[in-house]
Design a protein around this motif. Sequence first.
Motif, short mmCIF file in Angstrom:
data_model
loop_
_atom_site.label_atom_id
_atom_site.label_comp_id
_atom_site.label_asym_id
_atom_site.label_seq_id
_atom_site.Cartn_x
_atom_site.Cartn_y
_atom_site.Cartn_z
N LEU A 18 -45.53 1.54 5.86
CA LEU A 18 -45.96 1.04 4.56
C LEU A 18 -47.48 0.93 4.57
N ARG A 19 -48.12 1.40 3.51
CA ARG A 19 -49.58 1.35 3.43
C ARG A 19 -50.07 0.10 2.72
N ASP A 20 -49.36 -0.37 1.74
CA ASP A 20 -49.82 -1.47 0.92
C ASP A 20 -48.85 -2.63 1.08
N ASP A 21 -49.31 -3.73 1.66
CA ASP A 21 -48.42 -4.85 1.94
C ASP A 21 -47.88 -5.51 0.68
N LYS A 22 -48.48 -5.26 -0.46
CA LYS A 22 -48.02 -5.92 -1.68
C LYS A 22 -46.86 -5.17 -2.35
N LYS A 23 -46.60 -3.96 -1.92
CA LYS A 23 -45.56 -3.14 -2.55
C LYS A 23 -44.24 -3.31 -1.81
N GLU A 24 -43.18 -2.95 -2.46
CA GLU A 24 -41.87 -2.90 -1.83
C GLU A 24 -41.38 -1.46 -1.88
N LEU A 25 -40.49 -1.12 -0.99
CA LEU A 25 -39.98 0.24 -0.90
C LEU A 25 -38.48 0.17 -0.71
N LEU A 26 -37.75 0.90 -1.54
CA LEU A 26 -36.30 0.96 -1.40
C LEU A 26 -35.95 2.34 -0.87
N LEU A 27 -35.35 2.38 0.29
CA LEU A 27 -34.91 3.64 0.86
C LEU A 27 -33.43 3.82 0.55
N VAL A 28 -33.07 4.95 0.00
CA VAL A 28 -31.68 5.22 -0.33
C VAL A 28 -31.18 6.27 0.66
N THR A 29 -30.19 5.88 1.43
CA THR A 29 -29.66 6.78 2.44
C THR A 29 -28.60 7.68 1.83
N PRO A 30 -28.07 8.62 2.59
CA PRO A 30 -26.96 9.41 2.10
C PRO A 30 -25.79 8.52 1.70
N PRO A 31 -24.84 9.03 0.91
CA PRO A 31 -23.83 8.18 0.27
C PRO A 31 -23.02 7.30 1.20
N LYS A 32 -22.81 7.70 2.44
CA LYS A 32 -21.94 6.86 3.28
C LYS A 32 -22.65 5.62 3.81
N TYR A 33 -23.96 5.50 3.58
CA TYR A 33 -24.70 4.33 4.01
C TYR A 33 -25.10 3.50 2.81
N LYS A 34 -25.31 2.21 3.05
CA LYS A 34 -25.81 1.33 2.00
C LYS A 34 -27.31 1.54 1.84
N ASN A 35 -27.85 1.00 0.76
CA ASN A 35 -29.29 1.06 0.55
C ASN A 35 -30.00 0.21 1.60
N ILE A 36 -31.19 0.63 1.95
CA ILE A 36 -32.03 -0.11 2.88
C ILE A 36 -33.26 -0.54 2.10
N HIS A 37 -33.48 -1.84 2.00
CA HIS A 37 -34.60 -2.39 1.23
C HIS A 37 -35.68 -2.83 2.20
N VAL A 38 -36.89 -2.33 1.98
CA VAL A 38 -38.01 -2.62 2.87
C VAL A 38 -39.05 -3.41 2.10
N THR A 39 -39.47 -4.56 2.62
CA THR A 39 -40.57 -5.31 2.04
C THR A 39 -41.66 -5.47 3.09
N ARG A 40 -42.73 -6.16 2.73
CA ARG A 40 -43.80 -6.35 3.70
C ARG A 40 -43.35 -7.25 4.84
N TYR A 41 -42.23 -7.97 4.68
CA TYR A 41 -41.80 -8.93 5.69
C TYR A 41 -40.62 -8.44 6.52
N ASN A 42 -39.71 -7.68 5.92
CA ASN A 42 -38.53 -7.32 6.69
C ASN A 42 -37.86 -6.07 6.13
N VAL A 43 -36.82 -5.66 6.80
CA VAL A 43 -35.98 -4.54 6.40
C VAL A 43 -34.56 -5.07 6.36
N GLU A 44 -33.83 -4.77 5.29
CA GLU A 44 -32.47 -5.30 5.20
C GLU A 44 -31.59 -4.32 4.42
#
Length: 97
Positions: A18-44
């Motif tokens: 992540l380049r900008d700590d103020k932004k959030e990033l949502l990673l969408v995996t292939p269909p058999k996986y759930k979404n992975i949400h990335v923030t400046r603090y954690n990944v869940e």
Amino acid sequence: MFDSSNLTYSVNNSTIVLRDDKKELLLVTPPKYKNIHVTRYNVELTDMKPDRRPNVKVIYLHEVFKREKTFFFVKAGDTEYQVDLKFEENPITPMKF
């Protein structure tokens, strides 16, 4: 492919930083996986739908990694996480160095 000039991350091999700590990033995996949400603090894992929201980018992993990969790293805040999609029960692990 998508235009990466205005995105807030960089990809190097299997590492997403992540380049900008103020932004959030949502990673969408292939269909058999759930979404992975990335923030400046954690990944869940999240059940949020991949809709457009302020400060959230929707990225499809197969667009980021054109060849077969099951793992990548995400740096969020001061912590780096390994996301290994072959471990479906618990794919996210904080890395300690």
